[in-house]
Design a protein around this motif. Structure first.
Motif, PDB file in Angstrom:
ATOM      1  N   ARG A  45       0.822  -1.203   0.000  1.00  0.00           N
ATOM      2  CA  ARG A  45       0.000   0.000   0.000  1.00  0.00           C
ATOM      3  C   ARG A  45       0.859   1.257   0.000  1.00  0.00           C
ATOM      4  N   ALA A  46       1.917   1.291   0.789  1.00  0.00           N
ATOM      5  CA  ALA A  46       2.737   2.497   0.905  1.00  0.00           C
ATOM      6  C   ALA A  46       3.548   2.711  -0.361  1.00  0.00           C
ATOM      7  N   ASN A  47       3.675   3.981  -0.760  1.00  0.00           N
ATOM      8  CA  ASN A  47       4.394   4.243  -2.004  1.00  0.00           C
ATOM      9  C   ASN A  47       5.251   5.503  -1.953  1.00  0.00           C
ATOM     10  N   ILE A  48       5.446   6.083  -0.786  1.00  0.00           N
ATOM     11  CA  ILE A  48       6.330   7.234  -0.675  1.00  0.00           C
ATOM     12  C   ILE A  48       7.209   7.074   0.549  1.00  0.00           C
ATOM     13  N   LEU A  49       8.487   7.363   0.372  1.00  0.00           N
ATOM     14  CA  LEU A  49       9.446   7.356   1.469  1.00  0.00           C
ATOM     15  C   LEU A  49       9.936   8.784   1.630  1.00  0.00           C
ATOM     16  N   HIS A  50       9.466   9.421   2.697  1.00  0.00           N
ATOM     17  CA  HIS A  50       9.829  10.822   2.915  1.00  0.00           C
ATOM     18  C   HIS A  50      11.301  10.950   3.321  1.00  0.00           C
TER      19      HIS A  50
END
Length: 512
Positions: A45-50
């Motif tokens: 589900r997660a698709n951004i790594l800040h």
């Protein structure tokens, strides 16, 4: 249970558990990682790594080729009436970071972490669900699916929102469901929209979001779609049914008819919950990541918050296991990390309610107030900074000096220290983050000496490395920097540093 077979048993091989295991292995701690899944996940589900998450992976040597495999997260554009209304830019955050946020699949992030953990000598044990725990003053025994009792000194549950460890430890997880269902999908599409950033379309029936993704070896036409769809079928649905629904929603929400979904890579349905564990610790059992806190995915704060939990806990567990600190130090983990989770839950809940609400007041606020405010450069800089988590500070925590931590030049005790250029004592150039993760760093002025700080090495052993600041830095004092890149202490009096170390390592509070 004093015949512990391993120092730390990590339950859950997601980003949080893998980061924790890597950080512990870097400091020489024996780790065992188990996961109930039969194989690693290939979808996520997660698709951004800040930016903060990118920094942590860099410090523990797990970033690898992730920047090359990912897209840089440069902008997020919000639309009104089908036209761009405001674009938030993820540019120079003014916080000394050279690493921008990445649009990266959670599966890719986990793959880089697994490889790093393998390089550090630890393999993940799949098909290893945990079904029971028992603990005493010296260790924990965890019953695994094969009937084995895995004995360890400390156990950390990184096993997600439905954490078995949390349930077995008897830790409450209060909260509530915030919204009805969201649809989620990775699709290949003919989509003539700028791929330098993400896009969001508010709509009276709920928002639609699209974020560009990259898959090595395929054309750049992969997109992550997310849509609020409270009136749809909440039962079990196939990937094709979800994609068919997106084919309806995309033109309805965007107002565009030139977008065509050609193929689906993956699809899912989820609901947004807000929950926070009553405590992060029950004796020798800890919680981290989604096992301790869950919230709306809007803002992409899930992975970066869990990774931060892991890095914070790792160096504290390492000192206790090495006999250089008492277990009181471990209480500072919750004291430092839970307030951050509270902020994240509050901010993401507010953002979600503003996005999915459909009252006349909310529609008026979005169009007449929120959009003009969001277009202001100062507001955009703040939004980027908040999302990055580079602002995170532990000034208010027990390892700092109360009101004293808010006086004096920056950075102050508890603040993040950027990746500074510096030099080894023999003159070789290096960067601060190249030494952290595995070590504490004693950052001396360019002409400083370690002679007066021998007690620090006695207390921290080989966990500390001395470095010189660059002559152009203007640094005139001595700074002790934690393995997680937060300033522990600064000053010129070695006796004050000794008192700080004594209080920290023995009592989990600042030395007096």
């Amino acid at each position: 249970m004093n015949d512990a077979r391993t120092d730390v048993l990590v339950v859950g091989a997601g980003p949080t558990g893998l980061t924790l295991a890597c950080a512990l292995r870097l400091q020489g701690i024996d780790v065992r990682v188990v996961d109930a899944a039969p194989v690693p996940a290939t979808t996520s589900r997660a698709n951004i790594l800040h930016a903060r998450g990118v920094e942590v992976l860099e410090r523990i040597g797990a970033l690898g080729d992730l920047p090359e495999r990912s897209l840089t997260a440069l902008t997020i554009t919000q639309y009104l009436d089908g036209k761009p209304a405001v674009t938030v830019r993820f540019g120079d955050l003014g916080l000394g970071t050279a690493r921008p946020a990445l649009y990266a699949s959670q599966a890719d992030v986990e793959a880089r972490l697994r490889q790093r953990l393998r390089d550090l000598g630890t393999e993940i044990e799949w098909n290893s669900a945990i079904s029971g725990v028992a603990q005493n003053d010296t260790g924990v025994g965890a019953t695994l699916a094969n009937g084995e009792t895995a004995r360890c000194r400390w156990l950390v549950g990184c096993d997600g929102a439905h954490s078995t460890v949390r349930q077995l430890a008897g830790i409450a997880f209060p909260g509530a469901r915030l919204t009805e269902r969201f649809l989620l999908a990775d699709v290949y599409a003919e989509w003539p929209v700028d791929r330098s950033g993400g896009h969001g379309w508010p709509h009276r029936d709920g928002p639609l979001f699209a974020v560009p993704m990259r898959e090595v070896g395929r054309p750049d036409n992969l997109w992550r779609l997310m849509a609020y769809d409270p009136t749809g079928n909440d039962g079990t649905q196939s990937t094709e049914q979800i994609i068919d629904r997106f084919r309806q929603l995309v033109p309805e929400r965007t107002g565009r008819t030139d977008i065509r979904i050609t193929e689906a890579a993956w699809a899912s349905i989820f609901h947004v919950h807000r929950r926070l564990a009553d405590t992060y610790r029950a004796g020798r059992i800890f919680l981290a990541g989604a096992a301790a806190h869950i919230h709306s995915p809007l803002g992409g704060q899930g992975i970066v918050t869990g990774i931060g939990d892991a890095e914070n806990l790792a160096w504290k567990l390492a000192l206790v296991i090495q006999g250089r600190a008492t277990a009181a130090l471990l209480d500072t983990y919750e004291a430092e990390r839970r307030p951050l989770a509270t902020d994240v839950l509050r901010n993401t809940t507010t953002a979600t309610r503003l996005q999915v609400g459909d009252s006349l007041l909310l529609r008026f606020l979005r169009r007449r107030l929120l959009v003009p405010i969001a277009a202001m450069p100062s507001v955009q800089r703040r939004a980027s900074r908040v999302a990055s988590q580079l602002w995170v500070t532990y000034r208010h925590g027990p390892l700092n000096g109360g009101i004293r931590s808010h006086i004096g030049p920056l950075p102050r005790p508890g603040d993040r220290v950027p990746n500074l250029p510096c030099r080894h004592l023999d003159g070789r150039s290096t960067a601060l983050y190249d030494q952290l993760g595995r070590h504490w760093a004693l950052l001396l002025p360019a002409d400083g000496s370690t002679d007066e700080f021998t007690d620090m090495r006695t207390r921290l052993g080989h966990n500390v490395i001395a470095l010189h600041a660059e002559p152009t830095s203007g640094q005139h004092d001595v700074r002790l920097i934690r393995p997680d890149a937060h300033l522990a202490w600064r000053g010129t009096d070695p006796q004050q540093l000794t008192r700080w170390l004594s209080g920290t390592l023995q009592h989990g509070t600042v030395g007096r």
